[in-house]
Design an enzyme around this catalytic site. Structure first.
Site, short mmCIF file in Angstrom:
data_model
loop_
_atom_site.label_atom_id
_atom_site.label_comp_id
_atom_site.label_asym_id
_atom_site.label_seq_id
_atom_site.Cartn_x
_atom_site.Cartn_y
_atom_site.Cartn_z
N GLU B 49 0.88 -1.17 0.00
CA GLU B 49 0.00 0.00 0.00
C GLU B 49 0.91 1.21 0.00
O GLU B 49 1.66 1.42 0.95
CB GLU B 49 -0.83 0.07 1.29
CG GLU B 49 -1.87 -0.98 1.47
CD GLU B 49 -2.57 -0.82 2.83
OE1 GLU B 49 -2.30 0.17 3.55
OE2 GLU B 49 -3.35 -1.69 3.16
N ASP B 60 -4.55 8.65 11.51
CA ASP B 60 -3.24 8.09 11.80
C ASP B 60 -2.71 8.48 13.17
O ASP B 60 -2.89 9.59 13.64
CB ASP B 60 -2.24 8.53 10.72
CG ASP B 60 -2.48 7.78 9.42
OD1 ASP B 60 -2.49 6.54 9.48
OD2 ASP B 60 -2.67 8.42 8.37
#
Lengths: 431, 269
Positions: B49, B60
């Site tokens: 990815e 995140d």
């Protein structure tokens, strides 16, 4: 009065869209919580008990209705127009923010959640949230950019005195945008127990709708007060726009009055041409930030660019989606006001009317001076004075050079008025 | 059949889970990310990815935030993304892109899909785009032959899982814990339960991410998922040793994880 939160013809579609704006650009993990909030609000807004309790708190706790004050000495600098101030600065906690936090705190209790998180820029929303949480016995955590904790130290202390935990955020630009990022990270982790009490009419659906509705009271009161005082509608309604909550609240009272111009004043910072500003609707492009599609300050790769404003509360690169819609429809107009213009209006109102406004609200005051001169003799300009300036005293003292080591050389109000007319930029006194 | 379908058909035939490694393009530098991604594939990742560094990465944790900030500070541009994907793909590697939505929206959804496909990318993972808002991406992905990997979460209702699975192709990404990215000591109990719920609605392969950092954890996840997704642990290896771009450490981790996904452990959840 129980119609306060009732659906309007200006509500978004079921998924939170005003035309191409708004919606939900959020992680799937938060969709269930947003659905829960939307469903709860849909019931609550029609529940006379909920609406009654909200209105009781606005009256008995926040001090509503807020006053309408005419500002004749200030208006001498506004081209012969009459200037009326909607005094949200007189609400408990010193700004309009209390309206929304009382409503959302009631919703939090209704959903059975015990913990509230919030972001804050200038600290006004953080203080209001900490206040409502103290009142209702909710745990409160406020995220605030590290830069803002320094320029708004007084509000940090107020939040802590009210029992809230204040967490300085040191990522990114360390201002409001990053405080929202951190609050969203907390929310996705603790969503079962926690309500995110968003402070502006932005973010994912249903936040722009809910926040707007809790602030609609501003416009409803102001419209009736102006009619009673002046015998007619105002020619223009002016409000400052960061995320846009106080503006959308007052604008809504006049959306169906086509003769009334709705004017949002954005933070022009050092000037839109300088690139150092927060004038999202004036200079932004369509984008997605914090869950909604709206105008946005961004580079050509879609990276958010930093906003700049002397006002921590307007220092935000996004804006609520309904404002993007009103701009595109041509129903509202948006113009930038520079730091210098806002500070000149700040001083002018202080010296002519004995009212120290928040720097955020000073952007609207500067806009009113300009509009008054455009509209001319006899025009009526309504300004949303969204907050008081106590929190801004340090910033203002530094700007005007009022600390012990400096001598103030601008002693009379006429000078202040002259600078409000656009010559304020050379008056900056660096402390 | 898309190339991701073929990939999962192969790993299923081998009776194992796929190993998927994440790294932001441009981290530690654009050139560095080419080398590290190649090393990840070389040492045992079946798919990478490639992340798009973004100014406001709300999903995140600190590790990936810092990496994204570093990449942007070093001048990462969106055009670098396509060139990194091209490097990986032209060496025969499988790559999808993981990105927050605004960079795609700003670039133009169709243009982004076109350029990603022509760089050899296989699809897009979209952590802040739900199918409800994805009309233009559904059209563009079909037009340019890209897979669309949406996310499901423990808080997703059955209706939303079914709707999300129906909109997805390639695989479905199960965010195994409620929270932001970051390595954890234990894989959440919620993960096997979520995967089981997903399987009631779809035959699509299910990848599990958020938290895996060791071979033992990879084996545990491989016991119930079709793909084990590892992000922050790889990023940490690079961050810890920016000297050689962390290549040696990344290879060692990929090898350990690749061994893990071949050693399934019965799910304990």
């Amino acid at each position: 009065m129980s119609s306060a939160l009732r659906p309007t013809p200006h509500d978004p579609d079921e998924r939170g869209h005003w035309g191409p704006w708004g919606g939900r650009f959020m992680p799937e993990a938060l969709i269930a919580a947003l659905d829960e909030l939307a469903a709860e609000y849909d019931k609550a807004r029609l529940d006379p008990e909920f609406v009654g309790e909200f209105q009781r708190l606005l009256r008995d706790y926040a001090g509503r209705p807020s006053l309408l004050t005419e500002a004749p000495r200030f208006a001498e600098h506004a081209g012969g127009a009459r200037v009326l101030l909607k005094r949200e600065d007189l609400n408990h906690t010193g700004s309009h923010k209390i309206n929304n936090v009382l409503g959302q705190a009631l919703l939090t209790k209704r959903m059975g959640k015990k913990r509230v998180i919030a972001e804050t820029g200038a600290g006004q929303h953080g203080v209001a949230t900490a206040t409502a949480c103290a009142l209702m016995g909710l745990e409160c955590v406020v995220y605030m950019g590290e830069v803002d904790t320094r320029r708004q130290a007084l509000n940090v202390a107020r939040m802590r005195l009210l029992g809230a935990e204040v967490i300085p955020v040191s990522t990114g630009s360390r201002t409001l945008k990053d405080a929202i990022n951190e609050a969203l990270r907390d929310w996705v982790t603790n969503v079962d127990t926690t309500h995110y009490l968003l402070g502006t009419a932005a973010g994912a659906h249903p936040f722009p709708l809910i926040v707007r509705d809790f602030h609609r009271v501003i416009g409803v009161e102001a419209r009736a007060q102006v009619l009673e005082r002046v015998g007619r509608l105002p020619d223009a309604v002016v409000a400052c726009v960061g995320g846009g909550s106080n503006a959308i609240g007052i604008f809504h009272g006049f959306l169906d009055d086509p003769s009334v111009r709705l004017v949002g004043c954005e933070p022009g910072g050092e000037g839109v041409g300088s690139g150092r500003h927060g004038a999202t609707l004036t200079a932004g492009t369509p984008g997605v930030l914090h869950g909604a599609r709206s105008y946005l300050l961004q580079d050509e790769d879609g990276q958010t660019t930093e906003a700049h404003s002397i006002s921590a509360g307007l220092d935000y690169p996004g804006v609520g989606p309904e404002h993007s819609w009103l701009k595109d429809q041509g129903r509202a107009e948006y113009r930038p006001v520079t730091d210098a213009e806002a500070m000149a209006a700040f001083r002018l109102l202080s010296r002519t009317e004995g009212i120290i406004p928040a720097i955020e609200s000073s952007h609207a005051l500067a806009g009113a001076l300009e509009l008054g001169r455009e509209l001319g003799e006899g025009a009526v300009v309504l300004v949303n004075l969204s907050g008081r300036g106590d929190k801004d005293v340090d910033t203002a003292a530094a700007w005007f050079g009022l600390s012990e080591n400096n001598t103030d050389n601008t002693d009379n109000a006429d000078d202040a008025g002259a600078s409000a007319a656009g010559r304020g930029s050379n008056e900056r006194g660096e402390a | 059949m898309s190339r991701l379908d073929q990939l999962f058909e192969a790993t299923r035939a081998e009776g194992r889970a796929a190993l998927v490694g994440y790294l932001p393009a441009g981290f530690p530098t654009v050139e560095g990310s080419r080398r590290v991604l190649s090393a990840m594939l070389d040492a045992g990742c079946d798919l990478v990815e490639v992340g798009v560094p973004y100014s406001d990465p709300v999903m995140d944790g600190p590790t990936i935030q810092a990496a994204a900030e570093g990449a942007l500070r070093n001048g990462f541009r969106l055009r670098d993304l396509f060139s990194v994907v091209e490097t990986v793909a032209s060496a025969g590697g499988h790559a999808v892109v993981m990105t927050y939505w605004n960079p795609v929206f700003r670039y133009g959804v169709d243009a982004f899909a076109r350029d990603l496909a022509s760089a050899g990318g296989l699809g897009l993972i979209t952590p802040d785009l739900i199918p409800d808002e994805a009309e233009d991406w559904l059209a563009a992905s079909t037009e340019h032959g890209l897979d669309r990997i949406f996310l499901v979460a423990p808080s997703s209702t059955e209706e939303r899982i079914a709707m999300t699975a129906a909109a997805s192709s390639g695989f479905l990404y199960a965010a195994s814990t409620m929270g932001v990215t970051g390595a954890r000591d234990a894989v959440s109990n919620a993960a096997p339960e979520l995967v089981a719920r997903v399987r009631a609605h779809t035959d699509l392969p299910v990848g599990v991410g958020l938290g895996v950092r060791s071979g033992a954890q990879a084996a545990e996840v491989a016991g119930f998922a079709d793909a084990v997704i590892v992000g922050s642990a790889f990023v940490s290896q690079v961050a810890r040793d920016p000297g050689d771009g962390g290549e040696a450490a990344v290879r060692a981790l990929a090898a350990e994880l690749a061994e893990g996904v071949r050693r399934r452990v019965a799910a304990t959840g």
